[in-house]
Every structure is written in C-alpha cells, then in structure tokens.
Design a protein around this motif. Sequence first.
Motif, PDB file in Angstrom:
ATOM      1  N   TYR A   1      -2.932   4.764  10.086  1.00 42.87           N
ATOM      2  CA  TYR A   1      -2.369   4.328   8.813  1.00 42.87           C
ATOM      3  C   TYR A   1      -0.836   4.441   8.885  1.00 42.87           C
ATOM      4  CZ  TYR A   1      -2.206   3.677   3.763  1.00 42.87           C
ATOM      5  OH  TYR A   1      -1.971   3.179   2.498  1.00 42.87           O
ATOM      6  N   PRO A   2      -0.093   3.499   8.275  1.00 43.10           N
ATOM      7  CA  PRO A   2       1.378   3.534   8.332  1.00 43.10           C
ATOM      8  C   PRO A   2       1.958   4.835   7.786  1.00 43.10           C
ATOM      9  CG  PRO A   2       0.624   1.422   7.507  1.00 43.10           C
ATOM     10  CD  PRO A   2      -0.588   2.308   7.566  1.00 43.10           C
ATOM     11  N   GLN A   3       2.915   5.376   8.499  1.00 44.77           N
ATOM     12  CA  GLN A   3       3.543   6.633   8.122  1.00 44.77           C
ATOM     13  C   GLN A   3       5.008   6.460   7.711  1.00 44.77           C
ATOM     14  OE1 GLN A   3       1.690   9.701   8.113  1.00 44.77           O
ATOM     15  NE2 GLN A   3       0.090   8.131   8.318  1.00 44.77           N
ATOM     16  N   LYS A   4       5.557   5.259   7.934  1.00 48.54           N
ATOM     17  CA  LYS A   4       6.960   5.045   7.603  1.00 48.54           C
ATOM     18  C   LYS A   4       7.224   3.566   7.374  1.00 48.54           C
ATOM     19  CE  LYS A   4       8.285   4.765  12.490  1.00 48.54           C
ATOM     20  NZ  LYS A   4       9.156   5.301  13.567  1.00 48.54           N
ATOM     21  N   SER A   5       8.421   3.287   6.899  1.00 51.16           N
ATOM     22  CA  SER A   5       8.844   1.914   6.660  1.00 51.16           C
ATOM     23  C   SER A   5       8.865   1.128   7.967  1.00 51.16           C
ATOM     24  CB  SER A   5      10.235   1.914   6.020  1.00 51.16           C
ATOM     25  OG  SER A   5      10.702   0.593   5.832  1.00 51.16           O
ATOM     26  N   GLY A   6       8.573  -0.180   7.867  1.00 52.46           N
ATOM     27  CA  GLY A   6       8.594  -1.032   9.050  1.00 52.46           C
ATOM     28  C   GLY A   6       7.273  -1.110   9.779  1.00 52.46           C
ATOM     29  N   GLN A   7       6.223  -0.459   9.241  1.00 59.79           N
ATOM     30  CA  GLN A   7       4.903  -0.499   9.849  1.00 59.79           C
ATOM     31  C   GLN A   7       3.928  -1.242   8.944  1.00 59.79           C
ATOM     32  OE1 GLN A   7       4.027   3.694  10.467  1.00 59.79           O
ATOM     33  NE2 GLN A   7       5.026   3.699  12.479  1.00 59.79           N
ATOM     34  N   ILE A   8       2.976  -1.967   9.526  1.00 58.22           N
ATOM     35  CA  ILE A   8       2.016  -2.747   8.747  1.00 58.22           C
ATOM     36  C   ILE A   8       0.620  -2.594   9.323  1.00 58.22           C
ATOM     37  CG2 ILE A   8       3.727  -4.474   8.029  1.00 58.22           C
ATOM     38  CD1 ILE A   8       2.535  -6.347  10.158  1.00 58.22           C
TER      39      ILE A   8
ATOM     40  N   ILE B   1       0.849  -1.188   0.000  1.00 59.40           N
ATOM     41  CA  ILE B   1       0.000   0.000   0.000  1.00 59.40           C
ATOM     42  C   ILE B   1       0.888   1.243   0.000  1.00 59.40           C
ATOM     43  CG2 ILE B   1      -1.990  -1.043   1.157  1.00 59.40           C
ATOM     44  CD1 ILE B   1      -0.899   0.020   3.800  1.00 59.40           C
ATOM     45  N   PRO B   2       0.376   2.376  -0.459  1.00 59.96           N
ATOM     46  CA  PRO B   2       1.178   3.598  -0.423  1.00 59.96           C
ATOM     47  C   PRO B   2       1.467   4.022   1.018  1.00 59.96           C
ATOM     48  CG  PRO B   2      -0.709   3.834  -1.886  1.00 59.96           C
ATOM     49  CD  PRO B   2      -0.923   2.579  -1.103  1.00 59.96           C
ATOM     50  N   GLN B   3       2.556   4.707   1.201  1.00 55.42           N
ATOM     51  CA  GLN B   3       2.901   5.218   2.520  1.00 55.42           C
ATOM     52  C   GLN B   3       2.151   6.528   2.774  1.00 55.42           C
ATOM     53  OE1 GLN B   3       7.106   4.967   3.476  1.00 55.42           O
ATOM     54  NE2 GLN B   3       7.004   6.913   4.580  1.00 55.42           N
ATOM     55  N   ILE B   4       1.666   6.724   3.979  1.00 59.40           N
ATOM     56  CA  ILE B   4       1.010   7.937   4.474  1.00 59.40           C
ATOM     57  C   ILE B   4      -0.453   8.048   4.021  1.00 59.40           C
ATOM     58  CG2 ILE B   4       1.038  10.458   4.556  1.00 59.40           C
ATOM     59  CD1 ILE B   4       4.036  10.387   4.241  1.00 59.40           C
ATOM     60  N   GLU B   5      -0.756   7.794   2.733  1.00 56.69           N
ATOM     61  CA  GLU B   5      -2.132   7.966   2.252  1.00 56.69           C
ATOM     62  C   GLU B   5      -2.715   6.658   1.745  1.00 56.69           C
ATOM     63  OE1 GLU B   5      -0.911   9.442  -2.252  1.00 56.69           O
ATOM     64  OE2 GLU B   5      -1.881  10.829  -0.857  1.00 56.69           O
ATOM     65  N   GLN B   6      -4.046   6.581   1.756  1.00 55.94           N
ATOM     66  CA  GLN B   6      -4.768   5.378   1.341  1.00 55.94           C
ATOM     67  C   GLN B   6      -4.562   5.095  -0.145  1.00 55.94           C
ATOM     68  OE1 GLN B   6      -7.063   3.099   2.632  1.00 55.94           O
ATOM     69  NE2 GLN B   6      -7.743   3.920   4.591  1.00 55.94           N
ATOM     70  N   PRO B   7      -4.709   3.813  -0.572  1.00 60.15           N
ATOM     71  CA  PRO B   7      -4.654   3.494  -2.006  1.00 60.15           C
ATOM     72  C   PRO B   7      -5.778   4.205  -2.760  1.00 60.15           C
ATOM     73  CG  PRO B   7      -4.551   1.503  -0.657  1.00 60.15           C
ATOM     74  CD  PRO B   7      -4.914   2.620   0.254  1.00 60.15           C
ATOM     75  N   LYS B   8      -5.565   4.494  -4.046  1.00 55.22           N
ATOM     76  CA  LYS B   8      -6.598   5.125  -4.861  1.00 55.22           C
ATOM     77  C   LYS B   8      -7.752   4.169  -5.134  1.00 55.22           C
ATOM     78  CE  LYS B   8      -3.324   8.162  -7.265  1.00 55.22           C
ATOM     79  NZ  LYS B   8      -2.737   8.516  -8.601  1.00 55.22           N
ATOM     80  N   ILE B   9      -7.444   2.883  -5.252  1.00 57.76           N
ATOM     81  CA  ILE B   9      -8.443   1.846  -5.514  1.00 57.76           C
ATOM     82  C   ILE B   9      -8.339   0.793  -4.405  1.00 57.76           C
ATOM     83  CG2 ILE B   9      -9.291   0.140  -7.175  1.00 57.76           C
ATOM     84  CD1 ILE B   9      -7.988   1.720  -9.375  1.00 57.76           C
ATOM     85  N   ASN B  10      -9.481   0.198  -4.025  1.00 55.41           N
ATOM     86  CA  ASN B  10      -9.526  -0.774  -2.926  1.00 55.41           C
ATOM     87  C   ASN B  10      -9.008  -0.155  -1.630  1.00 55.41           C
ATOM     88  OD1 ASN B  10     -10.374  -2.491  -4.925  1.00 55.41           O
ATOM     89  ND2 ASN B  10      -8.993  -4.160  -4.396  1.00 55.41           N
ATOM     90  N   ARG B  11      -9.603   0.969  -1.258  1.00 58.33           N
ATOM     91  CA  ARG B  11      -9.217   1.615  -0.016  1.00 58.33           C
ATOM     92  C   ARG B  11      -9.630   0.765   1.187  1.00 58.33           C
ATOM     93  NH1 ARG B  11     -11.641   5.892   1.219  1.00 58.33           N
ATOM     94  NH2 ARG B  11     -13.324   5.915  -0.302  1.00 58.33           N
ATOM     95  N   LEU B  12      -8.980   0.991   2.313  1.00 55.75           N
ATOM     96  CA  LEU B  12      -9.178   0.187   3.508  1.00 55.75           C
ATOM     97  C   LEU B  12     -10.014   0.940   4.541  1.00 55.75           C
ATOM     98  CD1 LEU B  12      -5.473  -1.003   3.834  1.00 55.75           C
ATOM     99  CD2 LEU B  12      -7.366  -2.264   2.789  1.00 55.75           C
ATOM    100  N   HIS B  13     -10.775   0.185   5.316  1.00 52.84           N
ATOM    101  CA  HIS B  13     -11.535   0.767   6.424  1.00 52.84           C
ATOM    102  C   HIS B  13     -10.737   0.577   7.708  1.00 52.84           C
ATOM    103  CE1 HIS B  13     -14.765   1.898   9.098  1.00 52.84           C
ATOM    104  NE2 HIS B  13     -14.711   0.721   9.691  1.00 52.84           N
ATOM    105  N   MET B  14     -10.353   1.689   8.340  1.00 49.64           N
ATOM    106  CA  MET B  14      -9.571   1.639   9.570  1.00 49.64           C
ATOM    107  C   MET B  14     -10.491   1.336  10.755  1.00 49.64           C
ATOM    108  SD  MET B  14      -6.443   2.220   8.578  1.00 49.64           S
ATOM    109  CE  MET B  14      -5.786   2.251  10.251  1.00 49.64           C
ATOM    110  N   VAL B  15     -10.332   0.145  11.326  1.00 48.70           N
ATOM    111  CA  VAL B  15     -11.123  -0.247  12.496  1.00 48.70           C
ATOM    112  C   VAL B  15     -10.509   0.323  13.764  1.00 48.70           C
ATOM    113  CG1 VAL B  15     -11.979  -2.208  13.847  1.00 48.70           C
ATOM    114  CG2 VAL B  15     -11.877  -2.356  11.344  1.00 48.70           C
ATOM    115  N   ALA B  16      -9.193   0.282  13.836  1.00 52.44           N
ATOM    116  CA  ALA B  16      -8.482   0.803  15.007  1.00 52.44           C
ATOM    117  C   ALA B  16      -7.071   1.193  14.592  1.00 52.44           C
ATOM    118  CB  ALA B  16      -8.439  -0.239  16.126  1.00 52.44           C
ATOM    119  N   GLY B  17      -6.486   2.129  15.320  1.00 53.75           N
ATOM    120  CA  GLY B  17      -5.114   2.510  15.057  1.00 53.75           C
ATOM    121  C   GLY B  17      -4.972   3.555  13.966  1.00 53.75           C
TER     122      GLY B  17
END
Length: 283
Positions: A126-133, A108-124
């Motif tokens: 969105y990743p802002q840097k490398s090493g996060q999932i 997925i892109p870093q910092i911002e949601q994908p343009k297609i097949n965006r995700l619904h954040m249940v908790a937490g």
Amino acid sequence: MTTLSKKLFKDIKHYKWQFMAICGLVMLGTAVFGASYDSYRNLESSYAQAKSDYDFSHMWLRGNFQTKQVLDQVESLSIVKQVAARNVIEGAAKSPDGMKIMARLITIPQIEQPKINRLHMVAGDYPQKSGQILVDQHYALHHDLALDTPMQLLTKTGWQAFEVTGIVTSPEFIWPARSNQGIVSSPENFGVFYLVEADLLDFLETDQYSNEILILLKEDQTDQLIGQFGVGFYSAFIVSDKIVVISKKAGSKESQYLVDYTCLLYTSDAADEEDSVDLGGRR
C-alpha cells in the motif's frame, strides 16, 4: 382403466419418440434452470460477502460541492453508520510503452486503507508516501505491468511519473468501465488508478474533477431505505440542489405538508395556504 386412459397410452406408444423428445427437453430445461439459479445464488452470496469484507458503500454522492459541509450533514443522519470522502478525476495516463490511455484516478488515504470501499491487495504494498499509486489488476495484467514501474499521469503541469507500489482489485470495479451506460471499456485504453490524497493538488485544475461521498448505512436501515423513493425523485437532484414537495394523504382533509429536501436532509412543515395544491394537482 377408462377409455381416455387407454387412448392416452395408445397415443404415447404410437408417438413414443416424440414423447421421449418432449420429456428430454423438459428435463434439460429444468436442469438448465436449476444450474442457472444456483449460479445466480452463488454469485449473489459472493457479492454480498465481498460487500461485507470490504465495507462496500450502499450509496454515494458525486458533484462539485463543499465536501466538509455535506459530509457533516450526511454523517448526522440516524440511518448512516459511516461516511468517507474521496475525489475522482477523469484524466489521462501513459503506459510504460508510451501509449496514451483514459484513466480514472481515485484518491485514497496515505498509509492506511479507506474506511469504505477498501481494496484487495493482489501484489505489492500500500502507498506510504506521495508519488506512489496503486493500479487495478485488469490494466496491470493486460499491459504486463510490473511493480515499481513508473506510470506517467497527466497533471496540471504536464506529465508526471508515479511509482506503482501495488496491484489491487475492488468490488467497485468487477470490470472497469467508464460509465454505466457506455460500452464496457477495454484495459487496452482505459485503466483505474489510486493515488494518495497528498497528490491531489497536482490535479485540481483538470476539467473532469469531482468530489464523492461514500455512505455506509446501518444494517437495520438498508432494506427500509432502498426502494422507498422513486427513481424519478432522486433523478431530480441531477438538475437541482433543492426540491420542495407538497403533499398529503389521499382523501385526507388534514393539512397539507411542505417538505423541503436539500441533499439527503429535509424539513417538514404545514404548508401555507398559498403553497397548497388541489388533490391530484402537481407542480
């Protein structure tokens, strides 16, 4: 009252319990059908709304191709509204208790949601840097996974820890499964994880690696395209990158046409005499 009508009422009176049972069964069947159809329409409406809210793709391409080249080709089609590229890796992960599981890793892109097949954040977050999932909700709930918990993913250099920053759901995985044909997987031994594109280089040498292009069609093109071609035609792309079709209208004496399909692009020209086929013939 006619003789047949008298006999009908006489039979109903004589077999009243059987008649009442039949009427009850018909009414019950009608009620079950109505409830089932109503549930289906509600599910269909909910799914359509989710597709709209999260820009769910109408179709996708998967394979080991030159992403940039194919992306530009697909994007140039007049029926396409938007395209996006991502990578999918069939890998392995370790749960916090050390249990090894099969994992599907999606970039997925870093910092911002994908343009297609965006995700619904249940908790937490969105990743802002490398090493996060991000972790799919089904796996997180089954394993009671908390935010900021380190997850071990198998990279080309060995096991590497990634920080879980968020728990998500997606219309793409109503229930995560390894394939359309396989038995539905259990969160006990299979999970879906989303990692930022910057971490992709850590997995490039894994065996189960593929490119994907997600395609969002223009609203007035979806009904025209879906079902226009047979499943067998598209299945041919599984074993071939190029398909040549020679055809003409049945009963027509006009020139035959040779259509060269490459990916979703095609060219059409009058067929040469050596390429022509007899009516009803095939290659």
